[in-house]
Design a protein around this motif. Structure first.
Motif, PDB file in Angstrom:
ATOM      1  N   LEU A  17       0.909  -1.105  -0.154  1.00  0.00           N
ATOM      2  CA  LEU A  17       0.384  -0.048   0.351  1.00  0.00           C
ATOM      3  C   LEU A  17       1.254   0.795  -0.275  1.00  0.00           C
ATOM      4  N   GLU A  18       0.704   2.296  -0.496  1.00  0.00           N
ATOM      5  CA  GLU A  18       1.339   3.493  -0.539  1.00  0.00           C
ATOM      6  C   GLU A  18       0.653   4.517   1.182  1.00  0.00           C
ATOM      7  N   LEU A  20       0.627   7.489   3.608  1.00  0.00           N
ATOM      8  CA  LEU A  20       0.226   8.849   3.484  1.00  0.00           C
ATOM      9  C   LEU A  20       1.472   9.417   4.121  1.00  0.00           C
ATOM     10  N   GLU A  35       2.991   8.096   7.445  1.00  0.00           N
ATOM     11  CA  GLU A  35       1.990   7.091   8.990  1.00  0.00           C
ATOM     12  C   GLU A  35       2.680   6.287   8.215  1.00  0.00           C
ATOM     13  N   PRO A  37       0.484   2.798   9.722  1.00  0.00           N
ATOM     14  CA  PRO A  37       0.090   1.832  10.792  1.00  0.00           C
ATOM     15  C   PRO A  37       0.360   0.353  10.792  1.00  0.00           C
ATOM     16  N   LEU A  38       0.562  -0.174  12.585  1.00  0.00           N
ATOM     17  CA  LEU A  38       0.395  -1.135  12.193  1.00  0.00           C
ATOM     18  C   LEU A  38       1.700  -1.909  11.761  1.00  0.00           C
ATOM     19  N   MET A  59       3.624  -5.176   7.672  1.00  0.00           N
ATOM     20  CA  MET A  59       2.740  -4.470   8.724  1.00  0.00           C
ATOM     21  C   MET A  59       3.167  -5.806   9.839  1.00  0.00           C
ATOM     22  N   PHE A  80       4.143  -1.685   3.297  1.00  0.00           N
ATOM     23  CA  PHE A  80       4.211  -0.667   2.276  1.00  0.00           C
ATOM     24  C   PHE A  80       4.719  -0.107   1.602  1.00  0.00           C
TER      25      PHE A  80
END
Lengths: 119, 249
Positions: A17-18, A20, A35, A37-38, A59, A80
């Motif tokens: 995922l890209e 933010l 950011e 997350p995880l 993640m 990410f």
């Protein structure tokens, strides 16, 4: 016209995922705020290739979220990844990074030009 | 533009005194996350949606069905408006008056606009403050009674400011509640603080445990909307942005 799937994990096969990310110019340095997350600090890889910064982060668990209100169902993503092209005068050799509460902050100084003495 | 926004009821909604919560994408998506979580936890059903030829050509798909990006959920005691699109200046001028007028028609006695207030020290904060700004004495009393910090100085830019202005113009009680938040990162933690305050204000019992447990997943799900909202915020806040700390630019 394009359609965008929010449960894209299935067709992306659990790919990246890209995150933010925002890049700011602070005069003598550039600031990158991202950011993740995880993600845990040990699972982040940062590397420079010339003036391009590459971030990869795994993640700690596979993403699962049921749809609610404004937010659609998500599942299957596990990492990410992002590449950021920095300006030519960025000095990656002296960059500093910190990761606090899921936010990666990177400071990249601007290269200092050669001084010119006055005769 | 104003008349072009319509509220289409999908269920029979009798006029009844109740509160209306509004979650429109803004700072940290705090309002949208809070409103969505409350609607989910209270088991509210969709009762209406907004339509306009001026909306961007977008339908959102949930559980295999196309839906309007601005919807209203509700029961006998509360209504919740959720927008899945950031409102540009031109959309705000149509959506907000139509929404306020419809809420009034349906007997809503108070609008609670939900949002975040960007705090440059958010990363260091464990306890997040919730601030309140009201349009009248009734709202001020709620702020005082519930230990909410009054928002005394500052500027409200964007849809929540327009909601307040529209309510003040029409003698309609509005309370804008804002939690300390990240500026451009989705902030479920700020939403949890806001919901705890709403529980006190409205006598609700919404448990935020799952919101905090799923914060990482929610942040990821909210990524695209946050990105679009940031672009919109940049457009309308160009002047203010120059004053913000560098890391929030």
């Amino acid at each position: 016209m394009p359609a965008e799937r929010r449960d894209a994990g299935e067709w992306m096969g659990g790919e990246c995922l890209e995150p933010l990310c925002y890049v700011g110019d602070g005069g003598d340095r550039f600031f990158i705020s991202m950011e993740l997350p995880l993600v845990e600090k040990k699972d982040i890889e940062l590397s420079f290739a010339g003036s391009e910064l590459e971030i990869r982060a795994k993640m700690r668990k596979t993403l699962t979220l049921k749809s609610f209100g404004a937010f659609g169902r998500l599942s299957g993503f596990c990492s990410f990844g992002r590449r950021i092209r920095l300006p030519q005068d960025a000095d990656p050799g002296n960059a500093r990074a910190r990761f606090v509460k899921g936010i990666l902050e990177i400071e990249v100084p601007r290269k200092r030009g050669a001084g010119l003495s006055i005769e | 533009m104003k008349e072009s926004v319509k509220v289409l009821e999908t269920k029979d909604i009798p006029s009844k005194e109740r509160a209306a919560l509004v979650g429109i994408p803004d700072t940290g998506l705090v309002g949208g996350i809070s409103a969505s979580y409350i609607a989910d936890k209270l088991g509210l059903s969709e009762i209406a949606h907004l339509e306009s030829d001026d909306f961007p050509p977008v339908v959102v798909v949930h559980e295999g069905r196309p839906k309007s990006p601005i919807r209203v959920y509700g029961n006998d005691s509360v209504m919740v408006l959720i927008s899945e699109i950031p409102l540009t200046s031109s959309l705000i001028s149509g959506v907000i008056p139509a929404m306020v007028s419809w809420f009034r028609e349906k007997g809503v006695s108070m609008i609670l606009a939900l949002g975040g207030v960007a705090n440059p020290k958010r990363q260091e904060l464990e306890e997040l403050s919730v601030y309140g700004l009201g349009t009248d004495a009734r709202a001020d009393e709620i702020v005082k009674k519930n230990g909410i910090r009054p928002f005394e100085e500052g500027v409200i830019i964007g849809p929540n400011g327009v909601i307040m202005r529209e309510c003040a113009k029409n003698d309609f009680t509005c309370l804008y509640l804002m939690a300390d938040s990240y500026y451009r990162f989705p902030d479920p933690g700020a939403s949890a603080s806001l919901i705890r305050t709403l529980n006190k204000v409205l006598g609700l019992d919404v448990d935020v445990k799952q919101l905090l447990e799923k914060a990482g997943e929610i942040k990821i799900a909210a990524r695209d909307l946050m990105k679009k909202t940031s672009e919109y915020m940049s457009d309308i806040e160009k002047g203010r942005l120059k004053e913000a700390p560098v890391m929030y630019r």
